[in-house]
Each structure stands twice: as C-alpha cells, then as structure tokens.
Design an enzyme around this catalytic site. Structure first.
Site, short mmCIF file in Angstrom:
data_model
loop_
_atom_site.label_atom_id
_atom_site.label_comp_id
_atom_site.label_asym_id
_atom_site.label_seq_id
_atom_site.Cartn_x
_atom_site.Cartn_y
_atom_site.Cartn_z
N GLU A 49 47.33 -45.60 0.48
CA GLU A 49 47.20 -45.81 -0.96
C GLU A 49 47.07 -44.44 -1.61
O GLU A 49 46.15 -43.68 -1.30
CB GLU A 49 45.99 -46.68 -1.29
CG GLU A 49 46.19 -48.14 -0.94
CD GLU A 49 45.05 -49.03 -1.41
OE1 GLU A 49 44.07 -48.51 -1.98
OE2 GLU A 49 45.14 -50.25 -1.21
N ASP A 60 36.88 -46.85 -10.98
CA ASP A 60 36.56 -45.79 -10.04
C ASP A 60 35.14 -45.28 -10.24
O ASP A 60 34.70 -45.05 -11.37
CB ASP A 60 37.53 -44.62 -10.21
CG ASP A 60 38.96 -45.00 -9.88
OD1 ASP A 60 39.13 -45.78 -8.93
OD2 ASP A 60 39.89 -44.53 -10.55
#
Length: 270
Positions: A49, A60
C-alpha cells in the site's frame, strides 16, 4: 484476473496470509521509496500500500500525518506518486501495488484522467479513504474497466447492508479497520475482530485485510489467524521518523520487522 485476485488466490491455495505494508510515497525523500518497496518484497511482503501524501488527512494518526508533511515538503503529489509506482513496476511485475489516499487529489486531476494514469502506472488497486461506496460507483466503474480494483474501508460498526454494498462495488479485498479511531491508535481487541470477521464472511466473498493497530510480529500472527491479510503502517513509518538522518538504518529496521512478521504469520500454518 487482477494481480490482487491472483495474489490472494495463490496465498489461499498455500494456506498463507497476505502481509501488506503501508509507506508514504516520498517519505523521508522521493528517492527512498522505490528501493524501500523492492526491499520489502525481498522481506516477504505480498502487497504494497503506497500512501499518497495529503495535507488534510482525516483517518491518519500523527505518525502518518508527519510522513505526509515530510513528503509534501519534497513536492510530492498524486502524479509523482504514480510515477513512483511506474518506476517500481519496471522491475517488478508480480507484486500488487495499491494507492491509498484521499479524494481531493483525484477530483482535482479528474476521475477519468486519474484512472488512465493509474492504468499506465500499472497500479492494481485504489483505496480512497473518504470515498464511501454509496458515492463511489462512478469511480469504481472507471477503475474496474481498466482492471484496477476499487477497495473500501470497513469499520467495526459497518452494517450487513453496507458490507454487501462494498462487496458489490469493490473488488480486490476489503480493508477492515479494526479500531475506532485513527491509524496507530489503541490496542486490538481480538475477540471483537473475530466476531466481526464472522459477520463479514457471511456477507462477502472478498478477502479481508485487517489494519489499524498491527504493531509487531505477535500481533500480526494473531490477526493473520483471523483474516486474509495483515496491514502494517504506523509501526514502519515510526522507524523512518526515528532515523531521518540515517535512512539506511530505517530501511534495515523495516526489513527486519517485516521479516519477523512474515515468519510469525507463516508459523500459523506450521
């Protein structure tokens, strides 16, 4: 058959689970990323990824936020991330690459132009954190027409109806967010993950990769016994952050951690 579908089929036949590392493209600097990707493959990873740096991330945690900031300081962008994927693909035709990021850069480029650019870069999957399946059918169709898998995030509270929708719109695999919160936060409750996986299995035939909270070989082994893949991100990027002045050391520590995870995950079937 897409590279992702072929990879998960190959792993299933051999009784193994996918090890899926996440790194941010261009962190700590652009020239680091492609050699790091190749080194991770040598350490035994199955899918990579590749994070597209973005200035306003919503899923995040602070570790990956800072990785994006470092990459953006080097003028990284969606187009430059695609260029990195293309460079990796020149010498690796078998490891699937999934771009993971946010919708704004894709919208700025334009859906069709982005789908064409991703196809030219031989990217295998696109995971857009803030594009839900209810609004993602147009983009998903453009990607699927180019043999690119649209991948969606499943939350611990996702309903069976929503799981079936992601199964219909998505492909490649489903990414199960095992924690409520941002990346790198909290500790995994394996009992909850196991219960959710049973619900998922009843509503999708897609492989399920589990992320958000995987930190070490022991966690990876536990999670690999439940799902089809294990995603690790913040723990890897922490090693980059701890060795900004010695990137070769960061690379070595990442390789060692991934190799230990690979060994632990494969011991489940021993």
């Amino acid at each position: 058959m897409s590279r992702l579908a072929a990879k998960f089929e190959e792993l299933s036949k051999s009784g193994r689970k996918a090890l899926i590392p996440f790194i941010t493209a261009g962190d700590p600097y652009p020239e680091f990323t492609v050699p790091m990707m190749h080194a991770m493959v040598e350490a035994g990873v199955d899918v990579i990824e590749l994070g597209v740096p973005f200035s306003d991330p919503m899923a995040d945690g602070p570790v990956i936020q800072r990785a994006s900031e470092r990459a953006l300081a080097h003028k990284m962008s969606l187009r430059r991330t695609l260029a990195i994927a293309m460079e990796f693909r020149r010498t690796n035709q078998h490891t699937p690459v999934v771009l993971m990021g946010y919708l704004n850069p894709i919208e700025a480029m334009g859906y069709e132009e982005f789908a064409n650019a991703a196809a030219r870069a031989e990217v295998d999957g696109i995971l857009t954190v803030d594009l839900p399946p209810e609004e993602g059918e147009h983009c998903a169709a453009l990607l699927k027409a180019r043999d690119i898998d649209p991948i969606f995030l499943l939350a611990p509270n996702s309903s069976e109806e929503r799981i079936r929708l992601m199964d219909a719109v998505g492909s490649g695999y489903l990414y199960y967010v095992s924690l409520k919160g941002v990346t790198g936060a909290g500790h995994l409750d394996t009992a909850n993950v196991k219960a959710k996986l049973e619900q998922l299995r009843a509503n999708t035939n897609l492989p399920v990769a589990i992320g958000f909270g995987v930190k070490d070989a022991e966690t990876a082994k536990t999670i690999a016994a439940l799902g089809d893949g294990v995603v690790i991100g913040s723990a890897l990027i922490s090693k980059i952050e701890a060795n900004l002045d010695t990137p070769a050391q960061a690379k070595q520590e990442i390789i060692e951690l991934l190799a230990s995870m690979r060994l632990a995950m494969d011991s489940n079937g021993a």
